[in-house]
Write an enzyme that holds these catalytic residues in place. Structure first.
Site, short mmCIF file in Angstrom:
data_model
loop_
_atom_site.label_atom_id
_atom_site.label_comp_id
_atom_site.label_asym_id
_atom_site.label_seq_id
_atom_site.Cartn_x
_atom_site.Cartn_y
_atom_site.Cartn_z
N SER A 1 0.80 -1.24 0.00
CA SER A 1 0.00 0.00 0.00
C SER A 1 0.83 1.28 0.00
CB SER A 1 -0.93 0.03 1.22
OG SER A 1 -1.98 -0.87 1.02
N LYS B 1 0.39 3.34 -3.00
CA LYS B 1 -0.81 4.16 -3.24
C LYS B 1 -0.47 5.65 -3.25
CE LYS B 1 -3.92 0.69 -1.27
NZ LYS B 1 -4.46 0.14 -0.03
N TYR C 1 -3.62 -2.46 -10.42
CA TYR C 1 -3.54 -2.26 -8.96
C TYR C 1 -2.66 -3.32 -8.30
CZ TYR C 1 -4.94 -2.27 -4.06
OH TYR C 1 -4.92 -2.29 -2.69
N TYR D 1 -4.81 3.93 7.98
CA TYR D 1 -6.17 3.39 8.13
C TYR D 1 -6.75 3.72 9.50
CZ TYR D 1 -3.93 1.15 4.29
OH TYR D 1 -3.22 0.94 3.16
N VAL E 1 1.18 -3.70 3.87
CA VAL E 1 1.10 -4.99 4.56
C VAL E 1 2.36 -5.84 4.38
CG1 VAL E 1 -1.39 -5.33 4.78
CG2 VAL E 1 -0.23 -6.10 2.72
O1 DON Z 1 -4.98 -4.68 -1.74
C1 DON Z 1 -4.38 -5.23 -0.82
O2 DON Z 1 -4.96 -5.81 0.07
C2 DON Z 1 -2.86 -5.16 -0.82
N1 DON Z 1 -2.35 -5.20 -2.15
C3 DON Z 1 -2.36 -3.90 -0.16
C4 DON Z 1 -2.85 -3.74 1.24
C5 DON Z 1 -1.95 -2.97 2.13
O3 DON Z 1 -0.76 -2.88 1.96
C6 DON Z 1 -2.59 -2.38 3.29
N2 DON Z 1 -1.62 -1.71 4.10
N3 DON Z 1 -1.34 -1.66 5.19
#
Ligand code: DON
Length: 304
Positions: A64, A67, A189, A240, A258
């Site tokens: 993320s 993003k 994405y 978040y 993540v």
């Molecule tokens: O879309 C997802 O779930 C992952 N590609 C990215 C989520 C993520 O990194 C949330 N961050 N803390």
């Protein structure tokens, strides 16, 4: 004068000795393979001095954190029009939360939650000639590093299992907030999230946001006012449902992923990246959060 290297070394030694290093994300199967004992920190000052400790030169999945980079490319391409399709309010919910999106008629709370980032992917696809190639070369330009790559195993792993993202994308489509086909948007994405970088590369990449829009090679990528807006969104939405806690304990704009990475910055002063793949209950790197809290406490360098 602050001895940054000594401060980072002490934070690293404390972190690596911690018994509870959090839990690795396993919902993307490829991420579950990573060793929980990895821990790296890298700092770059406005003057270009660099300090690093531990695994700051090992590649990890930025997830993320990407993003923010997608948002900055979209801002550079279409400017204020972004805000017709995505809001700038903190969500107070986990990154993949869905019901708020339906209640709010398909307008994501902000561009740093999954649904918001999926809208940004749609904008990039509509405005780039070769979206995946062009986005990667944008990141390479920001970092001044041609070696940065997508990890295709991670992208495919999420393509096979990212059902909540399919749900979000179809919900967005039903509210007419996606112009391109769902499969195409999610392919972009998932690749964007599967970019791999080291702490050292991420620190260089994010330098432009601490430097009024100018990257380490002094090229202008955003206007000063646009860099300021992205930093505001990172401060309020970068973690978040733990964004408040991060502002409270660390006091810097930042973004987590993540994969266990966290980038944070103090405008005109420094960028710092931590990586430790074990996550806390809110999905943010456990040691990364503690390391940054320690860093701003010891150096007294934060926005407040
Ligand atoms: O879309 C997802 O779930 C992952 N590609 C990215 C989520 C993520 O990194 C949330 N961050 N803390």
């Amino acid at each position: 004068m602050l001895d940054f290297q000594a401060i980072l070394n002490a934070i690293y030694n404390k972190g690596i000795a911690a018994k509870n290093k959090g839990i690795i994300a396993t919902y993307i199967p490829e991420l579950a393979e990573v060793d929980i004992n990895n821990f790296g920190i890298h700092l770059r000052t406005a003057q270009g001095e660099e300090f690093g400790v531990g695994d700051d030169n090992k590649l990890f999945s930025i997830q993320s954190i990407s993003k923010v980079l997608a948002l900055s490319k979209a801002m550079a391409l279409i400017g204020e029009d972004i805000w017709k399709r995505v809001d700038v309010e903190p969500s107070g919910d986990p990154f993949n939360h869905l019901s708020q999106l339906e209640l709010e008629n398909g307008i994501p709370r902000n561009p740093l939650i999954n649904s918001g980032a999926i809208v940004i992917s749609d904008i990039l696809i509509s405005n780039l000639k070769n979206p995946k190639e062009d986005f990667l070369s944008y990141i390479r330009d920001l970092a001044g590093d041609e070696s940065i790559q997508y990890n295709l195993d991670v992208a495919n792993s999420e393509k096979a299992t990212g059902f909540k993202n399919y749900a979000a994308a179809y919900l967005l489509k039903s509210f007419k907030n996606l112009q391109n086909p769902v499969e195409e948007v999610l392919d972009f994405y998932f690749h964007q999230c599967a970019i791999e970088m080291t702490c050292s590369q991420l620190t260089k990449t994010f330098f432009f946001l601490s430097n009024q829009g100018k990257c380490i090679l002094n090229k202008v990528h955003l206007r000063k006012s646009q860099a300021k807006r992205i930093n505001a969104i990172m401060l309020t939405c970068g973690f978040y449902d733990e964004a408040g806690e991060f502002a409270f304990e660390v006091g810097l704009p930042g973004k987590s992923g993540v994969g266990g990475g966290i980038v944070a910055l103090l405008p005109d002063q420094f960028v710092i990246t931590c990586w430790s793949p074990g996550l806390n209950a809110k999905g943010n790197s456990k040691l990364g959060m503690l390391a940054l809290e320690e860093f701003t406490t010891q150096t007294k360098l934060s926005i407040f």
